[in-house]
Write a protein that holds these residues in place. Structure first.
Motif, PDB file in Angstrom:
ATOM      1  N   VAL A   1       0.860  -1.184   0.000  1.00 32.94           N
ATOM      2  CA  VAL A   1       0.000   0.000   0.000  1.00 32.94           C
ATOM      3  C   VAL A   1       0.897   1.235   0.000  1.00 32.94           C
ATOM      4  CG1 VAL A   1      -1.984   1.164   1.036  1.00 32.94           C
ATOM      5  CG2 VAL A   1      -1.576  -1.251   1.507  1.00 32.94           C
ATOM      6  N   ILE A   2       0.626   2.113  -0.939  1.00 31.19           N
ATOM      7  CA  ILE A   2       1.311   3.407  -0.952  1.00 31.19           C
ATOM      8  C   ILE A   2       0.332   4.432  -0.389  1.00 31.19           C
ATOM      9  CG2 ILE A   2       2.241   5.218  -2.438  1.00 31.19           C
ATOM     10  CD1 ILE A   2       3.323   3.030  -4.260  1.00 31.19           C
ATOM     11  N   ALA A   3       0.795   5.171   0.618  1.00 33.82           N
ATOM     12  CA  ALA A   3      -0.065   6.190   1.253  1.00 33.82           C
ATOM     13  C   ALA A   3       0.527   7.565   0.950  1.00 33.82           C
ATOM     14  CB  ALA A   3      -0.128   5.946   2.750  1.00 33.82           C
ATOM     15  N   PRO A   4      -0.018   8.242  -0.057  1.00 28.23           N
ATOM     16  CA  PRO A   4       0.511   9.574  -0.364  1.00 28.23           C
ATOM     17  C   PRO A   4      -0.204  10.656   0.441  1.00 28.23           C
ATOM     18  CG  PRO A   4      -0.559   8.552  -2.303  1.00 28.23           C
ATOM     19  CD  PRO A   4      -0.981   7.803  -1.076  1.00 28.23           C
ATOM     20  N   SER A   5       0.479  11.766   0.630  1.00 25.79           N
ATOM     21  CA  SER A   5      -0.214  12.994   1.045  1.00 25.79           C
ATOM     22  C   SER A   5      -0.745  13.608  -0.260  1.00 25.79           C
ATOM     23  CB  SER A   5       0.754  13.921   1.772  1.00 25.79           C
ATOM     24  OG  SER A   5       1.859  14.177   0.940  1.00 25.79           O
ATOM     25  N   THR A   6      -1.024  14.898  -0.278  1.00 24.68           N
ATOM     26  CA  THR A   6      -1.566  15.514  -1.496  1.00 24.68           C
ATOM     27  C   THR A   6      -0.594  15.325  -2.664  1.00 24.68           C
ATOM     28  OG1 THR A   6      -2.627  17.151  -0.104  1.00 24.68           O
ATOM     29  CG2 THR A   6      -2.493  17.669  -2.449  1.00 24.68           C
ATOM     30  N   ILE A   7      -1.152  14.881  -3.791  1.00 22.36           N
ATOM     31  CA  ILE A   7      -0.322  14.653  -4.978  1.00 22.36           C
ATOM     32  C   ILE A   7      -0.404  15.886  -5.879  1.00 22.36           C
ATOM     33  CG2 ILE A   7       0.090  13.117  -6.947  1.00 22.36           C
ATOM     34  CD1 ILE A   7      -1.523  10.940  -5.448  1.00 22.36           C
TER      35      ILE A   7
ATOM     36  N   LYS B   1       5.168  21.364  -1.047  1.00 21.87           N
ATOM     37  CA  LYS B   1       4.988  20.332  -0.002  1.00 21.87           C
ATOM     38  C   LYS B   1       4.349  19.072  -0.578  1.00 21.87           C
ATOM     39  CE  LYS B   1       4.870  23.207   4.015  1.00 21.87           C
ATOM     40  NZ  LYS B   1       4.138  24.147   4.819  1.00 21.87           N
ATOM     41  N   TRP B   2       3.816  19.142  -1.757  1.00 19.75           N
ATOM     42  CA  TRP B   2       3.087  18.012  -2.334  1.00 19.75           C
ATOM     43  C   TRP B   2       4.061  16.961  -2.884  1.00 19.75           C
ATOM     44  CZ3 TRP B   2      -1.181  20.856  -5.695  1.00 19.75           C
ATOM     45  CH2 TRP B   2      -2.049  21.539  -4.822  1.00 19.75           C
ATOM     46  N   VAL B   3       3.531  15.774  -3.047  1.00 21.50           N
ATOM     47  CA  VAL B   3       4.354  14.709  -3.624  1.00 21.50           C
ATOM     48  C   VAL B   3       4.034  14.619  -5.120  1.00 21.50           C
ATOM     49  CG1 VAL B   3       2.686  12.936  -2.895  1.00 21.50           C
ATOM     50  CG2 VAL B   3       4.998  12.267  -3.410  1.00 21.50           C
ATOM     51  N   LYS B   4       5.063  14.387  -5.899  1.00 18.90           N
ATOM     52  CA  LYS B   4       4.875  14.370  -7.358  1.00 18.90           C
ATOM     53  C   LYS B   4       4.439  12.974  -7.821  1.00 18.90           C
ATOM     54  CE  LYS B   4       7.482  18.333  -8.578  1.00 18.90           C
ATOM     55  NZ  LYS B   4       6.354  19.181  -8.156  1.00 18.90           N
ATOM     56  N   GLY B   5       3.570  12.957  -8.819  1.00 23.73           N
ATOM     57  CA  GLY B   5       3.149  11.683  -9.392  1.00 23.73           C
ATOM     58  C   GLY B   5       4.343  10.870  -9.864  1.00 23.73           C
ATOM     59  N   GLU B   6       5.360  11.556 -10.382  1.00 26.40           N
ATOM     60  CA  GLU B   6       6.555  10.862 -10.895  1.00 26.40           C
ATOM     61  C   GLU B   6       7.293  10.144  -9.752  1.00 26.40           C
ATOM     62  OE1 GLU B   6       5.779  14.019 -11.519  1.00 26.40           O
ATOM     63  OE2 GLU B   6       5.284  13.903 -13.661  1.00 26.40           O
ATOM     64  N   GLN B   7       7.261  10.751  -8.554  1.00 27.08           N
ATOM     65  CA  GLN B   7       7.942  10.121  -7.407  1.00 27.08           C
ATOM     66  C   GLN B   7       7.206   8.849  -6.989  1.00 27.08           C
ATOM     67  OE1 GLN B   7       7.699  13.749  -5.027  1.00 27.08           O
ATOM     68  NE2 GLN B   7       9.915  14.026  -5.164  1.00 27.08           N
ATOM     69  N   ILE B   8       5.887   8.909  -7.021  1.00 26.30           N
ATOM     70  CA  ILE B   8       5.098   7.705  -6.694  1.00 26.30           C
ATOM     71  C   ILE B   8       5.309   6.647  -7.783  1.00 26.30           C
ATOM     72  CG2 ILE B   8       2.770   6.823  -6.285  1.00 26.30           C
ATOM     73  CD1 ILE B   8       2.015   9.642  -5.294  1.00 26.30           C
ATOM     74  N   ALA B   9       5.368   7.094  -9.026  1.00 26.61           N
ATOM     75  CA  ALA B   9       5.579   6.167 -10.143  1.00 26.61           C
ATOM     76  C   ALA B   9       6.933   5.458 -10.018  1.00 26.61           C
ATOM     77  CB  ALA B   9       5.486   6.928 -11.470  1.00 26.61           C
ATOM     78  N   ASP B  10       7.957   6.196  -9.611  1.00 33.11           N
ATOM     79  CA  ASP B  10       9.288   5.581  -9.425  1.00 33.11           C
ATOM     80  C   ASP B  10       9.231   4.499  -8.341  1.00 33.11           C
ATOM     81  OD1 ASP B  10      10.657   6.995 -11.355  1.00 33.11           O
ATOM     82  OD2 ASP B  10      11.398   8.533  -9.972  1.00 33.11           O
ATOM     83  N   LEU B  11       8.522   4.811  -7.266  1.00 32.87           N
ATOM     84  CA  LEU B  11       8.393   3.831  -6.180  1.00 32.87           C
ATOM     85  C   LEU B  11       7.668   2.573  -6.684  1.00 32.87           C
ATOM     86  CD1 LEU B  11       8.494   2.913  -3.235  1.00 32.87           C
ATOM     87  CD2 LEU B  11       6.494   4.357  -2.785  1.00 32.87           C
TER      88      LEU B  11
ATOM     89  N   ASN C   1       6.897  16.974   2.191  1.00 36.02           N
ATOM     90  CA  ASN C   1       6.938  17.840   3.387  1.00 36.02           C
ATOM     91  C   ASN C   1       5.562  18.164   3.936  1.00 36.02           C
ATOM     92  OD1 ASN C   1       9.722  18.006   3.659  1.00 36.02           O
ATOM     93  ND2 ASN C   1       9.838  19.532   2.029  1.00 36.02           N
ATOM     94  N   ALA C   2       4.563  17.384   3.600  1.00 31.88           N
ATOM     95  CA  ALA C   2       3.191  17.675   4.092  1.00 31.88           C
ATOM     96  C   ALA C   2       3.099  17.349   5.576  1.00 31.88           C
ATOM     97  CB  ALA C   2       2.198  16.838   3.312  1.00 31.88           C
TER      98      ALA C   2
END
Ligand SMILES: NC(=O)c1ccc[n+]([C@@H]2O[C@H](COP(=O)([O-])OP(=O)(O)OC[C@H]3O[C@@H](n4cnc5c(N)ncnc54)[C@H](OP(=O)(O)O)[C@@H]3O)[C@@H](O)[C@H]2O)c1
Length: 231
Positions: free
Chosen positions: A176-182, A198-208, A230-231
């Motif tokens: 399970v990936i739990a992102p803050s605001t994307i 402070k948001w997480v980038k879609g590309e960073q989630i995609a890399d994971l 940094n959220a």
């Protein structure tokens, strides 16, 4: 050998970043799924890409589709289940229908896809299922004003635990990936004054996700990834 990966919600803000990431590597064949026609024009004509219109909120339609993909590809190695939705509301404003709606869009859509794929992966002894939770599902202070959403997303963590218990001794893993605001176009439109740094980038989630599906991810088990920036 190339791995075959199903990506649901492929037209979405996160979905398009994930499709793009998996197509940059020779290692994957991408089966993209959404309930409206393909909006990923960058992928048009790509040799390792196919797109299917499926309502993954419909159990019969979804299992028929998964069976067809298993017949066609023989083996599905990964499933990135990105369909989900969001709703505001605290205990005062969240009625039963709101709970059902969020359960449907966030849990049922994932369950209807994960169930036939888990059984298929279990037979083959290998597979990666990735679910998308969210920070408010893990942090009550963040969840109390998005109550139905937080409850529905929290069930995905339990589903992953139960699937991993059922898969013990095999190389089938549900993460399970739990992102803050994307950082998506929709969030930028809806929150024009927010501090997007402070948001997480879609590309960073995609890399994971790519790491999880790659051979480098082989020893990972029972994984929850909090990707908050940094959220
Ligand atoms: N955005 C965030 O800040 C954030 C934060 C934490 C977690 N998440 C989670 O991350 C995931 C992706 O978010 P996102 O922002 O990329 O969402 P999104 O842009 O709304 O993408 C979801 C995609 O799924 C499609 N979809 C909806 N219902 C479907 C169904 N029954 N069958 C097939 N496709 C369906 C949507 O199509 P339509 O748009 O045409 O309905 C859309 O293309 C979601 O699970 C979300 O809850 C998002």
């Amino acid at each position: 050998m190339s791995k075959t990966i199903i990506i649901t919600g492929a037209n979405g803000g996160l979905g398009s970043a994930v499709v793009k990431r998996f197509l940059t590597s020779e290692d994957y064949h991408v089966i993209a799924v959404d309930h409206s026609k393909d909006r990923n024009s960058f992928a048009e004509g790509h040799a390792r890409y196919e797109f299917h219109v499926v309502n993954v909120g419909d159990e019969t339609e979804t299992s028929t589709f998964i069976d067809a993909m298993i017949s066609k590809h023989k083996k599905i190695d990964g499933a990135l289940l990105l369909v989900g939705g969001f709703a505001m509301g605290n205990i005062d404003t969240t009625d039963g229908q709101a709970i059902k709606d969020q359960f449907h869009i966030n849990f049922e859509t994932a369950y209807y896809t994960a169930r036939p794929l888990f059984n298929h992966m279990h037979q083959h002894g290998y597979g990666r299922i990735v679910l998308i939770g969210s920070k408010p599902a893990l942090q009550p202070a963040a969840g109390k004003n998005v109550l139905a959403y937080a409850i529905a997303k929290s069930m995905l963590f339990k589903l992953a635990e139960l699937l991993n218990e059922s898969a013990k001794g095999t190389n089938v893993v549900c993460s399970v990936i739990a992102p803050s605001t994307i950082d998506t176009p929709t969030n930028r439109r809806d929150m024009p004054d927010a501090d997007t740094s402070k948001w997480v980038k879609g590309e960073q989630i995609a890399d994971l996700m790519e790491f999880i599906c790659s051979d480098k991810g082989d020893p990972l088990r029972e994984s929850v990834y909090k990707i908050y920036n940094n959220a």
